[in-house]
Scaffold this active site. Structure first.
Site, PDB file in Angstrom:
ATOM      1  CB  SER A  34       5.563   5.859   9.483  1.00 46.38           C
ATOM      2  OG  SER A  34       4.554   5.119  10.156  1.00 46.38           O
ATOM      3  CE1 TYR A  44       5.380   2.144   5.329  1.00 42.04           C
ATOM      4  CE2 TYR A  44       5.033   2.089   7.701  1.00 42.04           C
ATOM      5  CZ  TYR A  44       4.874   2.717   6.479  1.00 42.04           C
ATOM      6  OH  TYR A  44       4.211   3.924   6.407  1.00 42.04           O
TER       7      TYR A  44
HETATM    8  P1  NAD Z   1      -0.830   5.835  -0.962  1.00 46.58           P
HETATM    9  O1  NAD Z   1      -0.629   4.401  -1.326  1.00 46.58           O
HETATM   10  O2  NAD Z   1      -2.181   6.423  -1.117  1.00 46.58           O
HETATM   11  O3  NAD Z   1       0.223   6.753  -1.710  1.00 46.58           O
HETATM   12  C1  NAD Z   1       1.546   6.340  -1.953  1.00 46.58           C
HETATM   13  C2  NAD Z   1       1.916   6.735  -3.366  1.00 46.58           C
HETATM   14  O4  NAD Z   1       3.295   6.394  -3.576  1.00 46.58           O
HETATM   15  C3  NAD Z   1       1.116   5.982  -4.431  1.00 46.58           C
HETATM   16  O5  NAD Z   1       0.519   6.895  -5.334  1.00 46.58           O
HETATM   17  C4  NAD Z   1       2.128   5.089  -5.119  1.00 46.58           C
HETATM   18  O6  NAD Z   1       1.879   4.862  -6.489  1.00 46.58           O
HETATM   19  C5  NAD Z   1       3.406   5.890  -4.906  1.00 46.58           C
HETATM   20  N1  NAD Z   1       4.589   5.053  -5.041  1.00 46.58           N
HETATM   21  C6  NAD Z   1       4.790   3.815  -4.535  1.00 46.58           C
HETATM   22  N2  NAD Z   1       5.996   3.358  -4.896  1.00 46.58           N
HETATM   23  C7  NAD Z   1       6.567   4.326  -5.657  1.00 46.58           C
HETATM   24  C8  NAD Z   1       7.808   4.437  -6.325  1.00 46.58           C
HETATM   25  N3  NAD Z   1       8.711   3.432  -6.304  1.00 46.58           N
HETATM   26  N4  NAD Z   1       8.084   5.570  -6.997  1.00 46.58           N
HETATM   27  C9  NAD Z   1       7.171   6.570  -7.060  1.00 46.58           C
HETATM   28  N5  NAD Z   1       5.974   6.507  -6.448  1.00 46.58           N
HETATM   29  C10 NAD Z   1       5.672   5.398  -5.754  1.00 46.58           C
HETATM   30  O7  NAD Z   1      -0.386   5.913   0.570  1.00 46.58           O
HETATM   31  P2  NAD Z   1      -0.199   7.166   1.551  1.00 46.58           P
HETATM   32  O8  NAD Z   1      -0.727   6.719   2.852  1.00 46.58           O
HETATM   33  O9  NAD Z   1      -0.676   8.435   0.956  1.00 46.58           O
HETATM   34  O10 NAD Z   1       1.377   7.145   1.664  1.00 46.58           O
HETATM   35  C11 NAD Z   1       2.171   8.319   1.596  1.00 46.58           C
HETATM   36  C12 NAD Z   1       3.302   8.199   2.588  1.00 46.58           C
HETATM   37  O11 NAD Z   1       2.763   8.234   3.910  1.00 46.58           O
HETATM   38  C13 NAD Z   1       4.080   6.881   2.499  1.00 46.58           C
HETATM   39  O12 NAD Z   1       5.465   7.152   2.607  1.00 46.58           O
HETATM   40  C14 NAD Z   1       3.592   6.106   3.695  1.00 46.58           C
HETATM   41  O13 NAD Z   1       4.541   5.174   4.149  1.00 46.58           O
HETATM   42  C15 NAD Z   1       3.355   7.228   4.691  1.00 46.58           C
HETATM   43  N6  NAD Z   1       2.473   6.906   5.804  1.00 46.58           N
HETATM   44  C16 NAD Z   1       1.167   6.579   5.603  1.00 46.58           C
HETATM   45  C17 NAD Z   1       0.357   6.291   6.700  1.00 46.58           C
HETATM   46  C18 NAD Z   1      -1.090   5.928   6.539  1.00 46.58           C
HETATM   47  O14 NAD Z   1      -1.713   5.540   7.546  1.00 46.58           O
HETATM   48  N7  NAD Z   1      -1.668   6.031   5.371  1.00 46.58           N
HETATM   49  C19 NAD Z   1       0.890   6.348   7.982  1.00 46.58           C
HETATM   50  C20 NAD Z   1       2.230   6.685   8.147  1.00 46.58           C
HETATM   51  C21 NAD Z   1       3.014   6.978   7.055  1.00 46.58           C
END
Ligand code: NAD
Length: 248
Positions: free
Chosen positions: A137, A150
């Site tokens: 991130s 985080y």
């Molecule tokens: P999201 O919540 O839509 O998807 C995350 C998924 O991870 C979910 O389906 C959830 O059930 C799964 N998950 C959570 N804990 C888990 C575990 N212990 N074991 C297996 N699965 C698990 O969110 P997203 O934004 O698609 O996130 C994906 C990645 O992107 C994450 O690592 C997040 O930190 C990163 N990220 C997101 C953003 C943003 O703005 N959305 C920005 C930077 C980084």
């Protein structure tokens, strides 16, 4: 069809960026194992074709080993791992943090990534090839973009990407990361809902140079680039995919 005949594992594939990544890999020919805690989400994400889903908590090493075994039993190889599962936390100051939140967030966001690098990495080293892409991130490379636990977990993912790239490079296994900016997904749903309710949606995009927030598919495209042979000489790197957020 950069992934024709290749096998990929995508964690956090039940939603958001992971779902978009699984679909993109499948659309380019990969057989994909979609991994998540959320089984209903996995069913929704599952592309048509020869793919599989596995319910797994990525912070549980025993479950991760079970995923690796199931994929090897079915397809006999692992070419790509997208370590994308993650959870957020609230943004209070460190003096107010509940430390069990740290344990949980580091367990999923950092140890979860380490678990898959360890066990898929062993297979990839034996094969003599493989590509791992971790979702970090912008919060991992600058302060203020996420809660303390985080941000620290994502900085850990950036560093782990480098150390694992050094450990595995001699086996022709590449390890890279993407650092997304603000993307509309399940994780950020409340932020978007609040902004829309209060007529502040435009403000969300104003944090970056392209003046808009990103789509999961734009992160998936970067993950697939780094996982593909197009990135054959890239390893140990953390690529911001953030509309220029970290440029200023
Ligand atoms: P999201 O919540 O839509 O998807 C995350 C998924 O991870 C979910 O389906 C959830 O059930 C799964 N998950 C959570 N804990 C888990 C575990 N212990 N074991 C297996 N699965 C698990 O969110 P997203 O934004 O698609 O996130 C994906 C990645 O992107 C994450 O690592 C997040 O930190 C990163 N990220 C997101 C953003 C943003 O703005 N959305 C920005 C930077 C980084």
């Amino acid at each position: 069809m950069r992934f024709q005949g290749r096998v990929a594992i995508v964690t956090g594939a039940g939603s958001g960026i992971g779902r978009a990544t699984a679909r993109r890999l499948a659309s380019e020919g990969a057989n994909v194992c979609l991994v998540d805690l959320n089984e209903a989400g996995l069913t929704e994400s599952l592309p048509e074709g020869d793919h599989m889903t596995m319910a797994c908590d990525v912070s549980d090493e025993t479950r991760v080993e079970a995923v690796i075994k199931a994929v090897m039993d079915k397809w006999g190889r692992i070419d790509v791992v997208a370590n994308n599962a993650g959870i957020a936390c609230t943004k209070e100051p460190i003096t107010e943090n509940a430390m069990d939140v740290w344990t949980k967030v580091l367990g999923v966001n950092l140890i979860g990534v380490a678990n898959f690098i360890k066990h898929a990495g062993r297979v990839m080293c034996d094969q003599g090839h493989g590509a791992i892409v971790n979702t970090a991130s912008v919060a991992g490379i600058r302060s203020g973009a996420g809660g303390n636990a985080y941000s620290a977990s994502k900085a850990g993912v950036v560093n782990l990407t480098q150390t694992a790239a050094c450990d595995l490079g001699g086996f022709n296994v590449r390890v890279n990361a993407v650092c997304p900016g603000l993307i509309e997904t399940g994780m950020t749903r409340r932020v978007f809902d609040y902004a829309r309710e209060h007529g502040k949606e435009e403000k969300l995009g104003s944090r970056c140079e392209l003046r808009r927030y990103g789509r999961p598919e734009e992160i998936a495209a970067a993950i697939c680039f780094l996982a593909s042979d197009d990135a054959s000489y890239i390893t140990g790197q953390a690529l911001p995919v953030d509309g220029g957020n970290t440029a200023s």
